[in-house]
Design a protein around this motif. Structure first.
Motif, PDB file in Angstrom:
ATOM      1  N   PHE A 122      56.202  80.385  80.228  1.00  0.00           N
ATOM      2  CA  PHE A 122      56.123  79.265  79.296  1.00  0.00           C
ATOM      3  C   PHE A 122      56.916  79.561  78.031  1.00  0.00           C
ATOM      4  N   VAL A 123      57.630  78.557  77.547  1.00  0.00           N
ATOM      5  CA  VAL A 123      58.370  78.691  76.296  1.00  0.00           C
ATOM      6  C   VAL A 123      57.767  77.797  75.218  1.00  0.00           C
ATOM      7  N   VAL A 124      57.703  76.509  75.505  1.00  0.00           N
ATOM      8  CA  VAL A 124      57.228  75.553  74.510  1.00  0.00           C
ATOM      9  C   VAL A 124      56.902  74.232  75.193  1.00  0.00           C
ATOM     10  N   ALA A 125      55.979  73.487  74.584  1.00  0.00           N
ATOM     11  CA  ALA A 125      55.624  72.165  75.096  1.00  0.00           C
ATOM     12  C   ALA A 125      55.457  71.200  73.933  1.00  0.00           C
ATOM     13  N   ILE A 126      55.577  69.912  74.251  1.00  0.00           N
ATOM     14  CA  ILE A 126      55.381  68.874  73.241  1.00  0.00           C
ATOM     15  C   ILE A 126      54.598  67.730  73.863  1.00  0.00           C
ATOM     16  N   ARG A 127      53.552  67.336  73.183  1.00  0.00           N
ATOM     17  CA  ARG A 127      52.769  66.178  73.621  1.00  0.00           C
ATOM     18  C   ARG A 127      53.561  64.925  73.285  1.00  0.00           C
ATOM     19  N   TRP A 128      53.706  64.048  74.269  1.00  0.00           N
ATOM     20  CA  TRP A 128      54.588  62.892  74.069  1.00  0.00           C
ATOM     21  C   TRP A 128      54.062  61.937  73.010  1.00  0.00           C
ATOM     22  N   SER A 129      52.782  61.706  72.995  1.00  0.00           N
ATOM     23  CA  SER A 129      52.184  60.838  71.985  1.00  0.00           C
ATOM     24  C   SER A 129      51.724  61.707  70.830  1.00  0.00           C
ATOM     25  N   LEU A 171      45.862  74.049  78.213  1.00  0.00           N
ATOM     26  CA  LEU A 171      46.551  74.293  79.475  1.00  0.00           C
ATOM     27  C   LEU A 171      48.051  74.055  79.369  1.00  0.00           C
ATOM     28  N   ALA A 172      48.546  73.869  78.161  1.00  0.00           N
ATOM     29  CA  ALA A 172      49.966  73.551  77.968  1.00  0.00           C
ATOM     30  C   ALA A 172      50.884  74.647  78.492  1.00  0.00           C
ATOM     31  N   HIS A 173      50.415  75.877  78.518  1.00  0.00           N
ATOM     32  CA  HIS A 173      51.238  77.008  78.913  1.00  0.00           C
ATOM     33  C   HIS A 173      51.277  77.237  80.421  1.00  0.00           C
ATOM     34  N   LEU A 174      50.520  76.483  81.164  1.00  0.00           N
ATOM     35  CA  LEU A 174      50.440  76.701  82.604  1.00  0.00           C
ATOM     36  C   LEU A 174      51.431  75.823  83.351  1.00  0.00           C
ATOM     37  N   SER A 175      52.154  76.405  84.288  1.00  0.00           N
ATOM     38  CA  SER A 175      53.120  75.642  85.059  1.00  0.00           C
ATOM     39  C   SER A 175      52.434  74.562  85.905  1.00  0.00           C
ATOM     40  N   THR A 176      51.207  74.794  86.275  1.00  0.00           N
ATOM     41  CA  THR A 176      50.469  73.826  87.092  1.00  0.00           C
ATOM     42  C   THR A 176      50.117  72.552  86.334  1.00  0.00           C
ATOM     43  N   THR A 177      50.258  72.575  85.025  1.00  0.00           N
ATOM     44  CA  THR A 177      50.011  71.374  84.224  1.00  0.00           C
ATOM     45  C   THR A 177      51.079  70.314  84.468  1.00  0.00           C
ATOM     46  N   TYR A 178      52.236  70.737  84.906  1.00  0.00           N
ATOM     47  CA  TYR A 178      53.397  69.857  84.995  1.00  0.00           C
ATOM     48  C   TYR A 178      53.701  69.508  86.449  1.00  0.00           C
ATOM     49  N   ASN A 179      53.915  68.241  86.690  1.00  0.00           N
ATOM     50  CA  ASN A 179      54.126  67.802  88.064  1.00  0.00           C
ATOM     51  C   ASN A 179      55.567  67.409  88.388  1.00  0.00           C
ATOM     52  N   TYR A 180      56.449  67.486  87.406  1.00  0.00           N
ATOM     53  CA  TYR A 180      57.872  67.261  87.672  1.00  0.00           C
ATOM     54  C   TYR A 180      58.676  68.371  87.005  1.00  0.00           C
ATOM     55  N   TRP A 181      59.737  68.780  87.693  1.00  0.00           N
ATOM     56  CA  TRP A 181      60.563  69.880  87.204  1.00  0.00           C
ATOM     57  C   TRP A 181      62.036  69.553  87.372  1.00  0.00           C
ATOM     58  N   GLY A 182      62.836  70.037  86.420  1.00  0.00           N
ATOM     59  CA  GLY A 182      64.268  69.951  86.561  1.00  0.00           C
ATOM     60  C   GLY A 182      64.798  71.105  87.399  1.00  0.00           C
ATOM     61  N   GLN A 183      66.086  71.107  87.617  1.00  0.00           N
ATOM     62  CA  GLN A 183      66.707  72.128  88.455  1.00  0.00           C
ATOM     63  C   GLN A 183      67.029  73.400  87.690  1.00  0.00           C
ATOM     64  N   GLY A 184      67.007  73.338  86.383  1.00  0.00           N
ATOM     65  CA  GLY A 184      67.238  74.532  85.584  1.00  0.00           C
ATOM     66  C   GLY A 184      68.656  74.622  85.056  1.00  0.00           C
ATOM     67  N   THR A 241      53.195  70.210  69.057  1.00  0.00           N
ATOM     68  CA  THR A 241      53.972  71.219  69.777  1.00  0.00           C
ATOM     69  C   THR A 241      53.168  72.489  69.996  1.00  0.00           C
ATOM     70  N   TYR A 242      53.544  73.206  71.036  1.00  0.00           N
ATOM     71  CA  TYR A 242      52.871  74.445  71.426  1.00  0.00           C
ATOM     72  C   TYR A 242      53.956  75.462  71.770  1.00  0.00           C
ATOM     73  N   TYR A 243      53.999  76.578  71.074  1.00  0.00           N
ATOM     74  CA  TYR A 243      55.044  77.568  71.260  1.00  0.00           C
ATOM     75  C   TYR A 243      54.471  78.876  71.789  1.00  0.00           C
ATOM     76  N   SER A 244      55.261  79.533  72.603  1.00  0.00           N
ATOM     77  CA  SER A 244      54.903  80.894  72.974  1.00  0.00           C
ATOM     78  C   SER A 244      55.241  81.808  71.798  1.00  0.00           C
TER      79      SER A 244
END
Length: 127
Positions: A47-54, A107-120, A58-61
Motif C-alpha cells: 500500500f502507498v496511499v488512498a483517497i476517499r472519493w467523497s 481497511l484502506a491499506h488492504l488490497s482486498t478493499t479494492y475491486n478494480y485494478w490498473g495494469q501498472g 487521504t491515507y498514507y503509508s
C-alpha cells in the motif's frame, strides 16, 4: 465495470519527482475510494496511499508520508500521485486501484478493499 489506465511512470534520478495519473472510465458513479499500491521486484504488493472519493480524506503509508501527495479530479474521474524526493527504494511497478463496493479507513491499506485494478506503470529511481 470500471477501467483504470495509469500513466506517468518512467526513469528518474534519486531526489527527483514524477507524477502518476490514473483515469477511471465506465461505472465511475460508484467510486468510493481510489488508491495506489506498488510492487518492487521480489516483494509483495504494498500500500502507498488512498483517497476517499467523497470528502477527499487521504491515507498514507509511513514510507511515503511527506514525500508523496495524492489528489483527485472528480470531474475527470482521475487520481494523481505526485512523488517528490524519490529514493531508489521507491522503484516499483505502481498500480492504481478503485473501490466501488465498500470502504473504511481502517481497511484502506488492504488490497482486498479494492475491486478494480490498473495494469501498472513502472517507476525506476536511479541512485
Amino acid at each position: 465495470q470500471v477501467q483504470l489506465v495509469e500513466s506517468g511512470g518512467g526513469l528518474v534520478q534519486a531526489g527527483g519527482s514524477l507524477r502518476l495519473s490514473c483515469a477511471a472510465s465506465g461505472r465511475t458513479f460508484s467510486v468510493l475510494a481510489m488508491a495506489w499500491f506498488r510492487q518492487a521486484p521480489g516483494k509483495e504488493r504494498a500500500f502507498v496511499v488512498a483517497i476517499r472519493w467523497s470528502g477527499g480524506t487521504t491515507y498514507y503509508s509511513d514510507s511515503v508520508k511527506g514525500r508523496f501527495t495524492i489528489s483527485r479530479d472528480n470531474a475527470k474521474n482521475t487520481v494523481y500521485l505526485q512523488m517528490n524526493s524519490l529514493k531508489a527504494e521507491d522503484t516499483a511497478v505502481y498500480y492504481c486501484a478503485l473501490s466501488s463496493s465498500s470502504f473504511s479507513s481502517s481497511l484502506a491499506h488492504l488490497s482486498t478493499t479494492y475491486n478494480y485494478w490498473g495494469q501498472g506503470t513502472q517507476v525506476t529511481v536511479s541512485s
